[in-house]
Write an enzyme that holds these catalytic residues in place. Structure first.
Site, mmCIF file in Angstrom:
data_model
loop_
_atom_site.group_PDB
_atom_site.id
_atom_site.type_symbol
_atom_site.label_atom_id
_atom_site.label_comp_id
_atom_site.label_asym_id
_atom_site.label_seq_id
_atom_site.Cartn_x
_atom_site.Cartn_y
_atom_site.Cartn_z
ATOM 1 N N GLY A 1 -6.827 -25.635 95.751
ATOM 2 C CA GLY A 1 -7.792 -25.114 94.800
ATOM 3 C C GLY A 1 -7.398 -25.474 93.389
ATOM 4 N N GLY A 2 -8.033 -24.804 92.436
ATOM 5 C CA GLY A 2 -7.822 -25.155 91.046
ATOM 6 C C GLY A 2 -6.427 -24.868 90.533
ATOM 7 C CG MET A 3 -5.319 -21.595 89.346
ATOM 8 S SD MET A 3 -4.873 -19.953 88.717
ATOM 9 C CE MET A 3 -4.484 -19.075 90.207
ATOM 10 N N GLY A 4 -3.469 -24.448 92.751
ATOM 11 C CA GLY A 4 -2.345 -24.711 93.622
ATOM 12 C C GLY A 4 -2.750 -25.107 95.016
ATOM 13 C CD GLN A 5 -0.710 -28.899 97.320
ATOM 14 O OE1 GLN A 5 0.494 -28.821 97.174
ATOM 15 N NE2 GLN A 5 -1.296 -29.966 97.824
ATOM 16 C CE LYS B 1 -3.564 -17.481 97.267
ATOM 17 N NZ LYS B 1 -4.425 -16.304 97.507
ATOM 18 C CG ASP C 1 -15.106 -15.755 96.271
ATOM 19 O OD1 ASP C 1 -16.328 -15.997 96.373
ATOM 20 O OD2 ASP C 1 -14.251 -16.651 96.184
#
Length: 424
Positions: free
Chosen positions: A20-24, A40, A137
């Site tokens: 995603g936008g901040m990591g894996q 994570k 979400d």
């Protein structure tokens, strides 16, 4: 990050399953306890500097909040730590099939299946809301159905711990939390978001399971948000006639524009859904192994990649790796590596090449050493039956029968020769 990296001096990464936008998110193994995990990461250097401190605080709060949420429908949090400039959470690795993939495959689920999945989600929400956690979400990509038919709610995290004031600031800058197809009207408008927003998302997901598409579809995210806020509530029976009237009414109420017009609590919704629910078939969980969590961006972004299988590797390398792990008494991990080697060696052929029999025996032995006696028993019985049927080595067949009996004894069960399985 790359495969075989060691994190926290005990977790070995095996393959990536999300980004995603901040990591894996990586699949991995806990070397000390010999069990699969999901790791994570929050990669601080990928977060804008002015948002980094807030993102780190959220990430830590996520781990602690989810760790306190003791429910079988939420993946277990095992650990929290730092790796260089990155933070990481170690969580349960959940096998199964994402609801998004199940809907894509079947297009429409049966009324009973859809009700069962929605009811299980609501039981998780009831526990979360009691602990002042709101998911914000929910979507089919965040719901995993295990082979046992248990629904796991994933990514109960970053957005769940953002207060109304912070959510309003994000919305004001164009960073609305949530996913457009499942977002509640008040969430789309940037208003305060509470448990009722999660119930609205359940309504959107239930509608999609029954009809094959979300209640609102637009060419752009902004168009979809406007529909959630202003378009009339769709009636599911206009799209599908076999939906019972009581269920259709409940779904209509879940999709109400105003939070006060929706059901009062998730537990109430679960109770109303149960009369329509049926047990989920085993096929619902037959697909890929998935992560127990996904990466939410600093702005509530969603995972860019679906969970996927590990890339193929050389058979000899896999076999050697399994032997290396077994020597370290990491039997469960060795069994997983050998299973991958076996899949590649068999290549889907029926009946299997006799040359894979030694691999299958090694795999059964590893599973027995790892304490997975039930699967090991099935493996040994299948091997014995296949060898007897093909008039193979009688001594080897007898050995497999004896090993199956050992597994049965460990399970506290009587030895029972299986006749309905085969070497394949």
């Amino acid at each position: 990050m790359q495969a075989r990296d060691r994190i926290g001096d005990r977790y070995e990464l095996t393959y990536p399953i999300g980004r995603g936008g901040m990591g894996q998110v990586w699949a991995g193994y806990d070397e000390r306890l010999d069990r699969p995990v999901a790791v994570k990461f929050l990669r601080q250097m990928e977060v804008p500097e002015n948002e980094r401190e807030t993102a780190v605080k959220r990430f830590r709060r996520e781990a602690r909040a989810v760790a306190r949420l003791d429910h079988p429908g939420v993946p277990v949090v095992h650990d929290l730590g730092e790796h260089g400039d990155d933070l990481f959470i170690v969580m349960q690795l959940v096998p199964g099939m994402m609801l998004a993939d199940l809907v894509a495959e079947q297009e429409r689920l049966s009324v009973g299946q859809a009700a069962s999945i929605a009811a299980q989600v609501c039981t998780v929400l009831a526990a979360a809301h009691a602990g002042s956690l709101v998911h914000r979400d929910l979507k089919p990509q965040n719901l995993m159905i295990t082979p046992a038919g248990v629904v796991k709610v994933l990514d109960f995290g970053v957005a769940a711990l953002i207060g109304p004031a912070e959510a309003s600031r994000l919305t004001a800058t164009g960073h609305t939390l949530g996913t457009p197809a499942y977002i509640a009207p008040e969430q789309a408008a940037g208003d305060a978001v509470g448990p009722a927003a999660d119930l609205y998302a359940v309504g959107c997901i239930l509608f999609e399971m029954l009809v094959g598409h979300p209640p609102y579809e637009g060419k752009t995210a902004l168009d979809m948000l406007r529909q959630h806020m202003h378009s009339s509530v769709p009636v599911v029976t206009e799209h599908r006639s076999d939906v019972p009237d009581d269920l259709a009414h409940l779904l209509f109420c879940l999709l109400a524009k105003g939070p006060a017009d929706r059901p009062a609590a998730a537990a109430e919704v679960a109770e109303l859904l149960l009369p329509f629910a049926v047990p989920l078939p085993g096929s619902a969980g037959r697909a890929q192994a998935g992560a127990s969590g996904s990466i939410g961006g600093a702005r509530g972004g969603e995972v860019a990649e679906r969970a996927r299988r590990r890339p193929p590797q050389d058979l000899a390398v896999l076999h050697a790796r399994a032997q290396e792990l077994a020597e370290e008494e990491r039997f469960a991990q060795a069994a997983e590596v050998l299973e991958q080697a076996l899949e590649q060696a068999m290549g889907g052929s029926e009946p299997p090449d006799p040359r894979v029999v030694p691999l299958r025996i090694d795999l059964a032995n590893l599973r027995m050493l790892a304490g997975n006696y039930r699967q090991a028993r099935r493996d040994f019985e299948a091997l014995a039956h296949g060898l007897e049927r093909s008039e193979g080595d009688p001594d080897l067949a007898q050995h497999c029968r004896q090993q199956a009996d050992v597994c049965a004894a460990e399970l506290g069960e009587e030895a029972q020769t299986s006749t309905d399985t085969s070497l394949g």
